[in-house]
Write a protein that holds these residues in place. Structure first.
Motif, PDB file in Angstrom:
ATOM      1  N   LEU A  42       0.808  -1.221   0.000  1.00  0.00           N
ATOM      2  CA  LEU A  42       0.000   0.000   0.000  1.00  0.00           C
ATOM      3  C   LEU A  42       0.842   1.273   0.000  1.00  0.00           C
ATOM      4  N   ALA A  43       1.918   1.308   0.754  1.00  0.00           N
ATOM      5  CA  ALA A  43       2.734   2.525   0.835  1.00  0.00           C
ATOM      6  C   ALA A  43       3.409   2.833  -0.494  1.00  0.00           C
ATOM      7  N   ASN A  44       3.571   1.834  -1.339  1.00  0.00           N
ATOM      8  CA  ASN A  44       4.223   2.049  -2.630  1.00  0.00           C
ATOM      9  C   ASN A  44       3.382   2.912  -3.556  1.00  0.00           C
ATOM     10  N   VAL A  45       2.104   3.079  -3.249  1.00  0.00           N
ATOM     11  CA  VAL A  45       1.252   3.942  -4.073  1.00  0.00           C
ATOM     12  C   VAL A  45       1.781   5.374  -4.056  1.00  0.00           C
ATOM     13  N   ILE A  46       2.403   5.775  -2.975  1.00  0.00           N
ATOM     14  CA  ILE A  46       2.942   7.132  -2.859  1.00  0.00           C
ATOM     15  C   ILE A  46       4.099   7.314  -3.838  1.00  0.00           C
ATOM     16  N   THR A  47       5.013   6.356  -3.855  1.00  0.00           N
ATOM     17  CA  THR A  47       6.142   6.408  -4.788  1.00  0.00           C
ATOM     18  C   THR A  47       5.635   6.417  -6.222  1.00  0.00           C
ATOM     19  N   LEU A  48       4.659   5.577  -6.499  1.00  0.00           N
ATOM     20  CA  LEU A  48       4.086   5.497  -7.846  1.00  0.00           C
ATOM     21  C   LEU A  48       3.527   6.843  -8.295  1.00  0.00           C
ATOM     22  N   VAL A  49       2.768   7.480  -7.440  1.00  0.00           N
ATOM     23  CA  VAL A  49       2.131   8.752  -7.799  1.00  0.00           C
ATOM     24  C   VAL A  49       3.175   9.840  -8.046  1.00  0.00           C
ATOM     25  N   ILE A  50       4.160   9.951  -7.185  1.00  0.00           N
ATOM     26  CA  ILE A  50       5.184  10.986  -7.360  1.00  0.00           C
ATOM     27  C   ILE A  50       5.996  10.718  -8.623  1.00  0.00           C
ATOM     28  N   LEU A  51       6.351   9.464  -8.837  1.00  0.00           N
ATOM     29  CA  LEU A  51       7.098   9.103 -10.039  1.00  0.00           C
ATOM     30  C   LEU A  51       6.262   9.365 -11.289  1.00  0.00           C
ATOM     31  N   TRP A  52       4.984   9.055 -11.228  1.00  0.00           N
ATOM     32  CA  TRP A  52       4.100   9.258 -12.371  1.00  0.00           C
ATOM     33  C   TRP A  52       4.009  10.742 -12.729  1.00  0.00           C
ATOM     34  N   ARG A  53       4.132  11.596 -11.735  1.00  0.00           N
ATOM     35  CA  ARG A  53       4.134  13.041 -11.965  1.00  0.00           C
ATOM     36  C   ARG A  53       5.415  13.484 -12.665  1.00  0.00           C
TER      37      ARG A  53
END
Length: 169
Positions: A42-53
């Motif tokens: 679940l915490a990896n969603v944060i990394t995903l979102v920032i990277l996606w930006r």
């Protein structure tokens, strides 16, 4: 009145880092799903979102912060910390390269889940000194598909929420 975009970005990263730490701690309290030691990520969603930006430097900083602080706050400073760090950094690398190759969000997320599992197995190998740990990889790779899709869905939701809160779009 013009808003300070730098202050807005710092606030956004602070909120996302805090959310990542909370998700890290909450997930640590949940039982494994289907496979021993397997978590949703679940915490990896944060990394995903920032990277996606599009900002891999911020994604790296936030990933390391949430892993270190999440493990400190949950009292996990042993082998679990290194498994988390190895998995998180491998996940970030897998997501970065798949995003650069033009994968869609769900593909980037699945690659992140797969690389997270691979990174953790490599760290576990160094602790256990047994190649048999890699027999677990096909099961974890299969598990990466539904968890990666779930994290991608949550990432899409978080991106929409973030756009509404911080007016980044």
């Amino acid at each position: 009145m013009k808003t300070n975009t730098n202050a807005t970005n710092v606030a956004r990263l602070g909120v996302l880092t805090s959310l990542g730490i909370v998700l890290h701690i909450l997930e640590g309290m949940l039982p494994s799903f289907f496979l021993p030691g397997a978590k949703l990520g679940l915490a990896n969603v944060i990394t995903l979102v920032i990277l996606w930006r599009g900002n891999w430097i911020e994604a790296t900083e936030v990933a390391i912060l949430r892993i270190v602080l999440g493990n400190i706050l949950s009292g996990n400073l042993g082998v679990g910390f290194f498994l988390s760090l190895g998995g998180g950094l491998a996940s970030l690398g897998g997501m970065f390269f798949s995003q650069r190759r033009g994968f869609p969000l769900w593909g980037v997320s699945i690659m992140g889940a797969l690389f997270h599992n691979l990174g953790q197995l490599v760290i576990a190998y160094f602790y256990m000194k047994s190649e048999s740990i890699f027999y677990y990889l096909p099961f974890l790779a299969f598990y990466s598909l539904p968890t990666g899709l779930l994290i991608a869905y949550l990432g899409q939701c978080l991106i929409r929420w973030e756009e509404n809160i911080f007016s980044l779009s």
